[in-house]
Each structure stands twice: as structure tokens, then as C-alpha cells.
Design a protein around this motif. Structure first.
Motif, mmCIF file in Angstrom:
data_model
loop_
_atom_site.group_PDB
_atom_site.id
_atom_site.type_symbol
_atom_site.label_atom_id
_atom_site.label_comp_id
_atom_site.label_asym_id
_atom_site.label_seq_id
_atom_site.Cartn_x
_atom_site.Cartn_y
_atom_site.Cartn_z
ATOM 1 N N GLY A 124 0.622 -1.584 -0.031
ATOM 2 C CA GLY A 124 -0.141 0.368 -0.097
ATOM 3 C C GLY A 124 0.758 1.282 -0.055
ATOM 4 O O GLY A 124 0.541 2.512 -0.254
ATOM 5 N N ASP A 247 3.598 -1.464 4.918
ATOM 6 C CA ASP A 247 2.794 -1.919 4.588
ATOM 7 C C ASP A 247 1.863 -3.133 5.430
ATOM 8 O O ASP A 247 2.339 -3.253 5.971
ATOM 9 C CB ASP A 247 2.589 -2.571 3.270
ATOM 10 C CG ASP A 247 1.163 -3.499 2.979
ATOM 11 O OD1 ASP A 247 0.882 -2.178 1.966
ATOM 12 O OD2 ASP A 247 0.867 -4.532 2.722
ATOM 13 N N GLN A 248 0.844 -3.095 6.123
ATOM 14 C CA GLN A 248 -0.206 -3.459 7.051
ATOM 15 C C GLN A 248 -0.693 -5.201 6.605
ATOM 16 O O GLN A 248 -0.647 -5.792 7.730
ATOM 17 C CB GLN A 248 -0.807 -2.700 7.138
ATOM 18 C CG GLN A 248 -1.206 -1.403 7.687
ATOM 19 C CD GLN A 248 0.132 -1.898 9.419
ATOM 20 O OE1 GLN A 248 -0.064 -2.260 10.231
ATOM 21 N NE2 GLN A 248 0.899 -1.270 9.142
ATOM 22 N N GLN A 249 -0.644 -5.900 4.708
ATOM 23 C CA GLN A 249 -1.117 -7.026 4.593
ATOM 24 C C GLN A 249 -0.145 -8.197 5.638
ATOM 25 O O GLN A 249 -0.682 -8.997 6.605
ATOM 26 C CB GLN A 249 -0.831 -6.908 3.518
ATOM 27 C CG GLN A 249 -1.583 -6.289 2.375
ATOM 28 C CD GLN A 249 -1.007 -6.815 1.364
ATOM 29 O OE1 GLN A 249 -1.609 -7.464 0.665
ATOM 30 N NE2 GLN A 249 -0.187 -5.925 0.935
ATOM 31 N N HIS A 263 -11.619 -5.058 7.092
ATOM 32 C CA HIS A 263 -10.263 -4.040 7.786
ATOM 33 C C HIS A 263 -8.810 -4.766 6.978
ATOM 34 O O HIS A 263 -8.059 -5.005 7.230
ATOM 35 C CB HIS A 263 -10.576 -4.002 8.908
ATOM 36 C CG HIS A 263 -12.208 -3.572 8.973
ATOM 37 N ND1 HIS A 263 -12.317 -2.065 8.506
ATOM 38 C CD2 HIS A 263 -12.504 -3.546 9.932
ATOM 39 C CE1 HIS A 263 -13.829 -1.558 8.897
ATOM 40 N NE2 HIS A 263 -13.767 -2.331 9.919
ATOM 41 N N GLY A 265 -5.238 -5.200 5.942
ATOM 42 C CA GLY A 265 -3.809 -4.912 5.187
ATOM 43 C C GLY A 265 -4.509 -2.616 5.205
ATOM 44 O O GLY A 265 -3.885 -2.597 4.789
ATOM 45 N N ILE A 266 -5.727 -2.619 6.203
ATOM 46 C CA ILE A 266 -5.549 -1.531 5.951
ATOM 47 C C ILE A 266 -5.014 -0.161 7.101
ATOM 48 O O ILE A 266 -4.375 -1.215 7.841
ATOM 49 C CB ILE A 266 -7.332 -1.075 6.284
ATOM 50 C CG1 ILE A 266 -8.601 -1.690 5.302
ATOM 51 C CG2 ILE A 266 -7.658 0.206 6.515
ATOM 52 C CD1 ILE A 266 -9.965 -1.762 5.314
ATOM 53 N N ASP A 267 -4.320 0.233 6.842
ATOM 54 C CA ASP A 267 -3.944 1.787 7.182
ATOM 55 C C ASP A 267 -4.632 2.222 8.270
ATOM 56 O O ASP A 267 -5.480 2.746 7.945
ATOM 57 C CB ASP A 267 -2.717 2.265 6.402
ATOM 58 C CG ASP A 267 -1.834 2.394 6.462
ATOM 59 O OD1 ASP A 267 -0.697 2.514 7.871
ATOM 60 O OD2 ASP A 267 -0.639 3.246 6.018
ATOM 61 N N THR A 291 -3.959 5.626 2.682
ATOM 62 C CA THR A 291 -2.956 4.756 2.140
ATOM 63 C C THR A 291 -4.269 4.016 0.740
ATOM 64 O O THR A 291 -4.845 3.223 1.507
ATOM 65 C CB THR A 291 -2.663 3.713 3.010
ATOM 66 O OG1 THR A 291 -1.463 4.434 3.726
ATOM 67 C CG2 THR A 291 -0.987 3.191 2.467
ATOM 68 N N ASN A 293 -4.510 0.958 -0.521
ATOM 69 C CA ASN A 293 -5.017 -0.415 0.292
ATOM 70 C C ASN A 293 -3.891 -1.090 -1.117
ATOM 71 O O ASN A 293 -4.582 -1.815 -2.055
ATOM 72 C CB ASN A 293 -6.122 -1.286 0.202
ATOM 73 C CG ASN A 293 -7.254 -0.685 1.163
ATOM 74 O OD1 ASN A 293 -6.479 0.353 1.817
ATOM 75 N ND2 ASN A 293 -8.484 -0.626 0.865
ATOM 76 N N ASP A 295 -2.493 -5.219 -2.100
ATOM 77 C CA ASP A 295 -3.249 -6.615 -2.141
ATOM 78 C C ASP A 295 -1.939 -8.159 -3.364
ATOM 79 O O ASP A 295 -1.852 -7.561 -4.772
ATOM 80 C CB ASP A 295 -4.377 -6.152 -2.840
ATOM 81 C CG ASP A 295 -4.977 -7.954 -3.448
ATOM 82 O OD1 ASP A 295 -4.321 -8.439 -3.129
ATOM 83 O OD2 ASP A 295 -6.303 -7.459 -4.454
#
Length: 341
Positions: A124, A247-249, A263, A265-267, A291, A293, A295
Motif C-alpha cells: 500500500g 504496509d499492513q498486509q 479491514h 491490510g488497511i492502514d 494509503t 490498499n 493486495d
């Protein structure tokens, strides 16, 4: 499709995204079967096997993803292509340019796809950086710093091959993000070291500068950064952009939160990047940029587009070879490398 290997890479970075798409995993090949790990797999029709020929001789299988240790990538990649299957290979793609060129030549001869798995093009933070550049907020880019730092003390002696170091393991992704956005550099300079134990033969720190015409991108990974540095810091002719945190994934995947979950992977808004730029009236504007998203499954979307519709490969052969050239030269020279334009 089929997957070779059934470790963390397959289970964290591939299978959760594949199951969200119209792709059937017919086989998972693992030369060391672990039936306890196979129980409860999301698709009961997937065949777990330790017979590679069963996979390679099946005419239904169109794509094989290789998720095994780096030293095996070339061997498996070549075998898959020889048997008429398209192949996606985890990072680092192979050990050197010679092996990469041989795989690409074989793929082209057989009209097949061979490509490295550069999933971090769909981080992201990287997608948002591209958006900021494309929208022209900061004008013409001048200086970019890309950091992937952590604080993970480890003074043990580490010995191994160049592919086992941080530069090959993580640098390959950070370099690909730059190459995907800006293309081939003119020169590259390096600082690659084992800073925690100088006797180690495997690097744990790198700083690499890619020089273009009036633009410089620096990629850094430091294992002893106790305070966070921006993930991206970009300066241009009309302003600057700064983004903290990664990135949060991956964080969600580690917790068992999967693609398709709400929600995922959402920053968080407090980690959104900030852009400061001059508007048409010459006034300074400062605002958050939500940010985009990320993927990682979009790598597979791109493969489907290439195989079914003839779209260009997500990572071109040239980009993969430039990456290998930078990695090889960095380990060999640790000075400056000039690209032949």
C-alpha cells in the motif's frame, strides 16, 4: 496451478491470496510431507504429493509457483519450463544474471511465462507513493529515500552465500519498487556490510543509491534502528511527501487476518502519509494522503491478464535482469557500478 514448497512463503504470501481468486491449486508438491500441516487445508480437492513428475506431467496444470529455498529456484524453474508450464518464482529469482537469462531464453523459446514474484509492488505504501508522483503534488521528483528498518539485535556469527543476506532477501524487493517506478538507473553505489558481527559473511545492512538524470533514489535497511525512519521520504521541485510505517498486509497475515476479511491490510489514519506542496496560487498546502490498499494477489491477477489476454508481464525480463545486475554488482564491488545504457 501447482505450488512447489509448503512453508511460510506459500502459506503466508501466496495461498491466502490465491483462494480469493478463480484459481484452482491442484497440487502442492513438498519433498518432505507433513500430513499434520496438510489437514484442514481450505480446498479438500488439492492433492499433496512428494512426486514432482505427477505435477509436471499433468496437462491441466498451467502455472507453477516455486516457494522453496533460493538455492533450488533455478533447478526447479528450469524443470517446470522444460515440461511446458509457466513459472512464478519467489525472491530472489535466481542466483545471478546467467541463470536468469537461461530461464528467460527457455521461456521465450517455449512461449511461456517466467517471472519473479515481486509482490511488494503492491504494498500500500508503494502504491500511494506512485499516486503522489502521478498526481504531480511534488512536481518533478528529485530525491527519494526508501527505508525498511527494524531493531533486531543479533550478534551471532552468520555464514552463508550471497543469496542468504539481507541485500538479496529484502533489497531485491526495494530495488524492484524503484525500478518499477523509475526504470533503469545510470549508476549505482553501495554500502553493504555485516554491522552487528563484522566476522559474518552474510550482510545485515545495506544502503544503495540509484542515480538517474537529476534524480537519486536511496534504499536502506538497518537492523539497529531504534527509532522509526520514514518508510518513504520524497522531495521534488514543488513539495515533499513523507510516509511512516510499512504496509499492513504482513502484520495482519501474522495474526491470522486474511484477505477477504473486513479491514484486512488497511492502514490507520495516524499513519497516512503527509504531502506538503505549493498550489497554483503559490500557497503552501499540507494534507494527508490516505494509503491505497495493498493486495499481493494482484501479482496473480497480472499473470492471468498476461496468459489469457496477452498483457505485458508485470515484471519485465529487463527489469528482472537490471535487479540481478544491481544485486550481483553490490556483492562483488561494494563500490560504484555503471550501467550500460
Amino acid at each position: 496451478m501447482a505450488i512447489i514448497g509448503f512453508g511460510k512463503s506459500a502459506n503466508r504470501y501466496h495461498i491466502p491470496y490465491i483462494k480469493e481468486r478463480d484459481i484452482k491449486i491442484k497440487y502442492i508438491y513438498n519433498h518432505r510431507r507433513h500430513p499434520d500441516k496438510e489437514k484442514g487445508f481450505y480446498d479438500s480437492k488439492t492433492i499433496f504429493t512428494d512426486d514432482l513428475n505427477q505435477v509436471l506431467k499433468d496437462p491441466e496444470v498451467q502455472l507453477v509457483t516455486i516457494c522453496t529455498p533460493p538455492s533450488t529456484h533455478f533447478k526447479y524453474g528450469k524443470e517446470v519450463l522444460k515440461n511446458g508450464k509457466n513459472v512464478l518464482i519467489e525472491k530472489p529469482f535466481v542466483a545471478d544474471q546467467k541463470e536468469a537469462k537461461e530461464l528467460f531464453a527457455l521461456a521465450n523459446e517455449k512461449h511461456l511465462l517466467a517471472m519473479p514474484y515481486q509482490n511488494r509492488r503492491f504494498d500500500g505504501d508503494c502504491l500511494t507513493l506512485k499516486k503522489v508522483i502521478d498526481l504531480g503534488y511534488i512536481g518533478k521528483p528529485l530525491l527519494l529515500e526508501s527505508h525498511f528498518d527494524k531493531y533486531r539485535p543479533d550478534t551471532d556469527l552468520h555464514e552463508g552465500l550471497q543469496v542468504d543476506g539481507q541485500f538479496y532477501g529484502l533489497g531485491v524487493h526495494m530495488l524492484d519498487q524503484i525500478l518499477g517506478l523509475f526504470g533503469k538507473p545510470q549508476t549505482v553505489s553501495y554500502d553493504i556490510r555485516a554491522i552487528q558481527n563484522p566476522d559474518s559473511t552474510v550482510d545485515d545492512y545495506y544502503e544503495t543509491q540509484l542515480l538517474y538524470n537529476n534524480f537519486k533514489a536511496t534504499v536502506v535497511s538497518n537492523p539497529l534502528a531504534a527509532r522509526p525512519y520514514p518508510r518513504f521520504l520524497l522531495h521534488g521541485t514543488n513539495g515533499s511527501y513523507v510516509k511512516y510505517d510499512i504496509d499492513q498486509q504482513e502484520n495482519d497475515l501474522k495474526l491470522g487476518i486474511m484477505p477477504g476479511d473486513e479491514h484486512f491490510g488497511i492502514d490507520t489514519p495516524n499513519q497516512f502519509g503527509i504531502v506538503k506542496y505549493k498550489n497554483q496560487n503559490g500557497d503552501w498546502i499540507e494534507k494527508q494522503i490516505p494509503t491505497v490498499n495493498g493486495d499481493y494477489g494482484r501479482v496473480y491477477d497480472s499473470i492471468i491478464a498476461t496468459l489469457e489476454n496477452g498483457a505485458p508481464k508485470l515484471v519485465s525480463d529487463d527489469e528482472a535482469l537490471w535487479n540481478m545486475e544491481i544485486l550481483e554488482a553490490g556483492i562483488a564491488e561494494k563500490g560504484m557500478h555503471v550501467f550500460h545504457m
